[in-house]
Design a protein around this motif. Structure first.
Motif, PDB file in Angstrom:
ATOM      1  N   ALA A 171       0.852  -1.185   0.000  1.00  0.00           N
ATOM      2  CA  ALA A 171       0.000   0.000   0.000  1.00  0.00           C
ATOM      3  C   ALA A 171       0.886   1.232   0.000  1.00  0.00           C
ATOM      4  O   ALA A 171       1.843   1.317   0.782  1.00  0.00           O
ATOM      5  N   ASP A 172       0.590   2.188  -0.875  1.00  0.00           N
ATOM      6  CA  ASP A 172       1.370   3.425  -0.963  1.00  0.00           C
ATOM      7  C   ASP A 172       0.665   4.550  -0.210  1.00  0.00           C
ATOM      8  O   ASP A 172      -0.561   4.549  -0.056  1.00  0.00           O
ATOM      9  N   GLY A 173       1.462   5.509   0.233  1.00  0.00           N
ATOM     10  CA  GLY A 173       0.891   6.679   0.898  1.00  0.00           C
ATOM     11  C   GLY A 173       0.209   6.389   2.209  1.00  0.00           C
ATOM     12  O   GLY A 173      -0.787   7.024   2.558  1.00  0.00           O
ATOM     13  N   VAL A 174       0.758   5.445   2.964  1.00  0.00           N
ATOM     14  CA  VAL A 174       0.148   5.070   4.242  1.00  0.00           C
ATOM     15  C   VAL A 174       0.520   6.090   5.315  1.00  0.00           C
ATOM     16  O   VAL A 174       1.661   6.560   5.386  1.00  0.00           O
ATOM     17  N   GLU A 175      -0.427   6.437   6.152  1.00  0.00           N
ATOM     18  CA  GLU A 175      -0.201   7.324   7.293  1.00  0.00           C
ATOM     19  C   GLU A 175      -0.284   6.506   8.577  1.00  0.00           C
ATOM     20  O   GLU A 175      -0.927   5.454   8.616  1.00  0.00           O
ATOM     21  N   ASP A 183      -3.340   4.307   9.877  1.00  0.00           N
ATOM     22  CA  ASP A 183      -4.117   3.665   8.802  1.00  0.00           C
ATOM     23  C   ASP A 183      -4.209   2.167   9.044  1.00  0.00           C
ATOM     24  O   ASP A 183      -3.366   1.575   9.725  1.00  0.00           O
ATOM     25  N   GLU A 184      -5.216   1.545   8.476  1.00  0.00           N
ATOM     26  CA  GLU A 184      -5.403   0.111   8.632  1.00  0.00           C
ATOM     27  C   GLU A 184      -5.368  -0.588   7.281  1.00  0.00           C
ATOM     28  O   GLU A 184      -5.889  -0.071   6.289  1.00  0.00           O
ATOM     29  N   ILE A 185      -4.739  -1.757   7.250  1.00  0.00           N
ATOM     30  CA  ILE A 185      -4.808  -2.672   6.121  1.00  0.00           C
ATOM     31  C   ILE A 185      -5.667  -3.845   6.574  1.00  0.00           C
ATOM     32  O   ILE A 185      -5.288  -4.587   7.477  1.00  0.00           O
ATOM     33  N   ALA A 191       5.791  -5.026   9.333  1.00  0.00           N
ATOM     34  CA  ALA A 191       4.433  -4.654   9.708  1.00  0.00           C
ATOM     35  C   ALA A 191       4.210  -5.063  11.143  1.00  0.00           C
ATOM     36  O   ALA A 191       4.766  -6.070  11.606  1.00  0.00           O
ATOM     37  N   PRO A 192       3.446  -4.310  11.896  1.00  0.00           N
ATOM     38  CA  PRO A 192       3.142  -4.711  13.266  1.00  0.00           C
ATOM     39  C   PRO A 192       2.314  -5.983  13.270  1.00  0.00           C
ATOM     40  O   PRO A 192       1.706  -6.357  12.262  1.00  0.00           O
ATOM     41  N   ALA A 193       2.316  -6.674  14.384  1.00  0.00           N
ATOM     42  CA  ALA A 193       1.542  -7.911  14.504  1.00  0.00           C
ATOM     43  C   ALA A 193       0.062  -7.620  14.250  1.00  0.00           C
ATOM     44  O   ALA A 193      -0.481  -6.621  14.729  1.00  0.00           O
ATOM     45  N   GLU A 245       2.110   1.949  11.914  1.00  0.00           N
ATOM     46  CA  GLU A 245       2.740   2.777  12.958  1.00  0.00           C
ATOM     47  C   GLU A 245       3.549   3.917  12.357  1.00  0.00           C
ATOM     48  O   GLU A 245       3.895   4.864  13.060  1.00  0.00           O
ATOM     49  N   ASP A 246       3.880   3.829  11.078  1.00  0.00           N
ATOM     50  CA  ASP A 246       4.672   4.856  10.406  1.00  0.00           C
ATOM     51  C   ASP A 246       3.989   5.240   9.104  1.00  0.00           C
ATOM     52  O   ASP A 246       3.102   4.542   8.608  1.00  0.00           O
ATOM     53  N   ARG A 247       4.463   6.332   8.502  1.00  0.00           N
ATOM     54  CA  ARG A 247       3.944   6.762   7.211  1.00  0.00           C
ATOM     55  C   ARG A 247       4.874   6.290   6.102  1.00  0.00           C
ATOM     56  O   ARG A 247       6.049   6.010   6.330  1.00  0.00           O
TER      57      ARG A 247
END
Length: 602
Positions: free
Chosen positions: A425-429, A432-434, A460-462, A475-477
């Motif tokens: 995913a691009d442009g994540v803030e 945000d959730e996937i 990616a976080p757990a 957790e990051d952009r």
């Protein structure tokens, strides 16, 4: 249209268009550029009812076309034109005069009471009122006391003109009453009141009297379905009218449209299953059709114009029909596609139906546009319309850069398996959730959290898991790439086509930013097997024994195969008590038999 006014245009010969009549001569009176009187001065001979006769335009100064008349019985005696004034007894089919300038000719009428039909009138209008009504065509079926009217659409600037009459063959219709058109309304505004009802407030320039007749029209947008309380009322000066019924809408009820994915087809064109649910207001006959029009940019899945759209009342209960796709011209540079199902059986109006079809979403993101659902009494779109409704569409969002999975058909009927996924995913803030969702019936939950989750690549976080949904919270952009595996618990059967999708969505504060999807695999149902070890099976090596298999199948089949997975077993001498033994090998035996779902076979 520019006949010259004259009080008496005498010696005008009549020319027969049909029939054998000859020799008739008339005198014409022209007033306000209108032929008002036709008087016979010489009856001629040989005329018959229905003959068409004509005054040539050359005989009428200033006229540009001929005057044509059709003879009625009352105008004839033994073939001779006997009536002196033909005006009320002939059909003024054509006229060289202009309808403006105070005269309206050839006006059709409609019955208010009675069963008469076919009468046409000529009206003289002065100072906004009808001053004279002359019968042009008598019609038939009228009796004394019948009421007829000239629709207001034929009278510029006037409201409906009611006409009371006792004899439609008289020269002048009696008791003509009119309502002159005068604008009394100064403003009109609409609003929704506190209980959700539409109110229209009309302001007037002066006092509305109790003896006046007032007419007005409103342009409204019909709702998608019939209102629960489909009634109207009018209120003025603190007085309210009795409730009167509204128009019954010929529209589909309980309408909804559900896509499997809202992702665009920017990178990969994924066939998106769309389900339209509806209830017909009117039955659709066999040979009729149902038509679904998609907004510009959408494309129905088809091969050479033949599609696989299905109309069903319940899963597995399809309505017989043929599915075809065609294109319709839309805005400049755009076109919309139309899916049409030609019905081979009647569709009653008492059931809920689902139209299921494959669609390719537009290649670019865009706002929601309405879809159009219509039914016709025939298979061609220009046939009689039965029902119609506009269905709110769905916005199309951008497609994720990457979304794949090692999902494959499960021919072994295993209850669970490990699947590897990749997404980007691009442009994540941050925050945000996937969100990853499995098809209906699958489970991603294990004894503690996500079942068998293991990170393979990327960061990616757990994740957290709930039912068939797995969620990563950023957790990051920046760009987010991740490859992982998870143990998936399969359902007992393959989900329906519209539910068998693995989706991945990028959401920000609940709003969908981007998405992607791919179709799921088939699930082979697992049969129920019970094994009985009969006496002798535990005997010493190289001695014989019997095993009894009791199988309850989930799907019909015509063969059962039993294989010994451990080495050393020998089934070469196997016998069976049901079916015919078709294959015998050292470690496998096949038996041909009729296998019925839910029935135990031994």
């Amino acid at each position: 249209t520019d006949a010259t006014n004259t009080a008496a245009l005498a010696g005008v010969p009549l020319v027969s268009v049909t029939g054998l009549g000859t020799g008739a001569v008339v005198t014409l009176e022209v007033a306000a550029n209108t032929v008002t009187t036709v008087t016979v001065t010489a009856g001629g001979a040989g005329y018959a009812v229905g003959d068409k006769i004509r005054v040539l335009k050359e005989s009428i100064p200033g006229a540009s076309i001929d005057l044509e008349l059709t003879l009625q019985a009352a105008a004839l005696v033994d073939g001779i034109l006997a009536a002196t004034d033909l005006t009320p007894r002939i059909d003024l089919a054509r006229s060289p005069v202009d309808a403006s300038g105070g005269a309206l000719t050839g006006l059709t009428t409609e019955a208010v009471t009675g069963s008469g039909s076919g009468a046409t009138l000529s009206l003289a209008v002065a100072a906004g009122k009808v001053t004279r009504a002359t019968v042009i065509q008598a019609g038939s079926g009228y009796i004394a006391g019948d009421r007829i009217r000239v629709p207001r659409s034929q009278i510029p600037g006037m409201f409906t003109v009611p006409v009371d009459t006792s004899r439609l063959t008289s020269a002048n219709v009696v008791n003509v009453t009119t309502v002159a058109h005068r604008r009394v309304f100064t403003s009109c505004r609409a609003r929704v009141n506190g209980i959700g009802r539409l109110e229209v407030v009309i302001s007037v320039e002066d006092r509305v009297t109790g003896t006046g007749v007032y007419g007005f029209s409103l342009t409204v947008t019909n709702p998608l379905v019939d209102p629960v309380d489909n009634v109207w009322s009018i209120e003025t000066a603190g007085q309210i009218s009795p409730l009167f019924p509204g128009v019954e809408l010929w529209t589909f009820g309980s309408v909804s449209l559900s896509p499997a994915t809202t992702a665009s087809s920017t990178r990969v064109a994924v066939e998106n299953t769309v389900v339209v649910e509806f209830e017909p207001a009117n039955p659709i006959p066999s040979g009729g059709s149902i038509q679904l029009r998609a907004p510009p940019g959408f494309q129905f899945a088809h091969k050479l114009g033949v599609c696989e759209g299905v109309l069903e009342t319940s899963p597995g209960s399809a309505v017989q029909g043929e599915c075809l796709v065609s294109a319709a011209v839309g805005a400049p540079g755009e076109y919309a596609q139309i899916l049409r199902i030609k019905l081979l059986e009647e569709v009653p109006s008492t059931q809920t139906y689902r139209l299921i079809t494959g669609v390719f979403n537009p290649s670019a993101a865009g706002g929601a546009e309405d879809w159009r659902l219509q039914s016709f009494s025939g298979s061609v779109a220009d046939d009689r319309l039965v029902d119609a409704v506009s269905i709110p569409g769905f916005p199309v969002v951008g497609q994720l850069s990457l979304w794949t999975g090692t999902v494959q058909d499960n021919p072994t009927g295993e209850a669970s398996g490990t699947v590897v996924f990749q997404f980007q995913a691009d442009g994540v803030e941050a925050g945000d959730e996937i969100q990853i969702a499995a098809p209906a019936g699958f489970s991603l939950v294990g004894t503690s959290g996500c079942s068998g989750y293991r990170s393979i690549a990327g960061s990616a976080p757990a994740p957290t898991c709930s039912g068939a949904r797995l969620t990563f919270r950023a957790e990051d952009r920046g760009r987010m790439f991740h490859e992982f595996e998870i143990v998936v618990t399969n359902p007992a059967r393959t989900p329906r086509a519209q539910e068998n999708y693995w989706t991945c969505e990028h959401r920000r504060a609940g709003t969908l930013v981007a998405a992607a999807a791919f179709a799921g695999a088939a699930i082979v149902p697992v049969p129920v097997v019970r094994v009985n070890l009969l006496p002798g099976i535990r005997s010493a090596q190289s001695t014989g024994g019997s095993i009894q298999f009791l199988v309850t199948a989930a799907l019909p089949a015509d063969a059962i195969s039993v294989r010994a997975l451990s080495t050393g077993g020998d089934m070469s001498g196997t016998t069976t008590s049901c079916g015919s033994l078709v294959e015998r090998a050292t470690s496998r035996v096949n038996v041909t038999m009729n296998v019925v779902p839910g029935v135990v076979s031994g």
